[in-house]
Design a protein around this motif. Sequence first.
Motif, mmCIF file in Angstrom:
data_model
loop_
_atom_site.group_PDB
_atom_site.id
_atom_site.type_symbol
_atom_site.label_atom_id
_atom_site.label_comp_id
_atom_site.label_asym_id
_atom_site.label_seq_id
_atom_site.Cartn_x
_atom_site.Cartn_y
_atom_site.Cartn_z
ATOM 1 N N GLY A 67 -2.512 4.672 -3.094
ATOM 2 C CA GLY A 67 -2.446 3.693 -4.161
ATOM 3 C C GLY A 67 -2.025 2.336 -3.655
ATOM 4 N N LEU A 68 -1.873 1.420 -4.596
ATOM 5 C CA LEU A 68 -1.461 0.051 -4.299
ATOM 6 C C LEU A 68 -0.238 -0.291 -5.145
ATOM 7 C CD1 LEU A 68 -4.948 -1.713 -4.321
ATOM 8 C CD2 LEU A 68 -3.686 -0.876 -2.317
ATOM 9 N N GLY A 90 -8.081 7.622 3.043
ATOM 10 C CA GLY A 90 -7.785 6.391 2.338
ATOM 11 C C GLY A 90 -6.396 6.435 1.727
ATOM 12 N N HIS A 125 -0.356 1.266 -8.872
ATOM 13 C CA HIS A 125 -1.634 1.866 -9.235
ATOM 14 C C HIS A 125 -1.973 2.969 -8.247
ATOM 15 C CE1 HIS A 125 -5.707 2.275 -10.778
ATOM 16 N NE2 HIS A 125 -6.146 2.183 -9.532
ATOM 17 N N TYR A 126 -1.985 4.228 -8.711
ATOM 18 C CA TYR A 126 -2.441 5.353 -7.900
ATOM 19 C C TYR A 126 -3.920 5.594 -8.172
ATOM 20 C CZ TYR A 126 2.322 6.579 -6.553
ATOM 21 O OH TYR A 126 3.584 6.557 -6.003
ATOM 22 N N PHE A 127 -4.651 5.946 -7.126
ATOM 23 C CA PHE A 127 -6.088 6.148 -7.273
ATOM 24 C C PHE A 127 -6.438 7.507 -7.877
ATOM 25 C CE2 PHE A 127 -6.099 3.217 -3.420
ATOM 26 C CZ PHE A 127 -6.289 2.089 -4.195
ATOM 27 N N MET A 128 -5.525 8.474 -7.728
ATOM 28 C CA MET A 128 -5.742 9.803 -8.284
ATOM 29 C C MET A 128 -4.468 10.259 -8.985
ATOM 30 S SD MET A 128 -8.862 10.770 -7.476
ATOM 31 C CE MET A 128 -8.862 12.565 -7.538
ATOM 32 N N THR A 176 0.836 -1.197 0.000
ATOM 33 C CA THR A 176 0.000 0.000 0.000
ATOM 34 C C THR A 176 0.873 1.249 0.000
ATOM 35 O OG1 THR A 176 -1.631 -1.240 1.303
ATOM 36 C CG2 THR A 176 -1.946 1.136 1.133
#
Length: 346
Positions: A201-202, A198, A209-212, A174
């Motif tokens: 990313g992962l 939150g 993988h970044y969420f934003m 994470t």
Amino acid sequence: MILAAGSPAVRAEPARQEHLPRILVLATGGTIAGTASARSAIAYNAGGVLGEQLVASVPGLDQLAVIKAEQVSNIGSQDMNSQVWTQLAKRIKQAFDRNEADGVVITHGTDTMEETAFFLDNVLDVSKPVVLVGAMRPSSAVSADGPGNLYEAVEVAASEKSRNRGVLVVMNDTIHTARVVTKTNTTSVQTFLDPNDGPAGLVDPASIHYFMPAAPRHKLALALPSAGLPRVEIVYAHADMDADQIEAAVHDHAKGIVLAGVGDGNASQAALGALEDAARHGIVVVRSSRVGGGLVNRNVEVSDDKAGFVVSYDLNPQKARLLTQLLIGNGITTPANVQQAFDDAY
């Protein structure tokens, strides 16, 4: 390729090495560098393994980057201090200014990792990745999590996706941002969580993988205080609380007091009265919460405007303390100006 500090580059595979990013690993000790102890089946001593040994023990790192390791300290993170923070900040700035590295990874104990990350995030103005990493189990454990964490931290630091994201923490697959991450469990490998926002990313050994997307951040221009960080105490609120903790902090010449308050940053009338008196005498008073989630807002249960208090919003007590230290060290001391800085940081 993994280089010890000061070692000449050995260009065994020049065609492959030339395109690899350069990662500077700054080792500070911690559980990730821990070794077993006879005290119990799970006991260990932090900082038993040097940074060069640590990176050399992780298979595949040389496929990710050309790595240079330097030992900054070799301590458990319970002993982390502002002298090491300053040393880290100066070395990172130097490495980027001189174009020595494309990213930095800091190996660190987990107990105060969030504080080191938050400190660096507020004093560094850099676009290149800076990533902190640690472990919940020592390097000698049967199920040590350090090697996997270190691999993924180097992977994140070596990625163009990680630029312009501020200081990051990588643990247990994470990616976390310095502002929101906090340690939530004494022993679990999933100890680091982001209660309000939150994770960022992962990561796994094959992908990030970044969420934003990365976005321009409004950053406070906080310099490293030349005289060191001023004394700011954290006072923990509880039932049947009196004014003794606050009066002791004032007696010890604290320049600031952070209240780890109950609920929405609240405390007993005796404690609030002592904090109001401290504020009247020029001590910066910041209300935070011991709860671990949610925001501390102004003028809800406590009349902050009247009392001269500052609220921390989402910053937990330890991070609120650090920001208060940096603000006071930069000459920002009036309640209105300190609150504006907390507003801007939020």
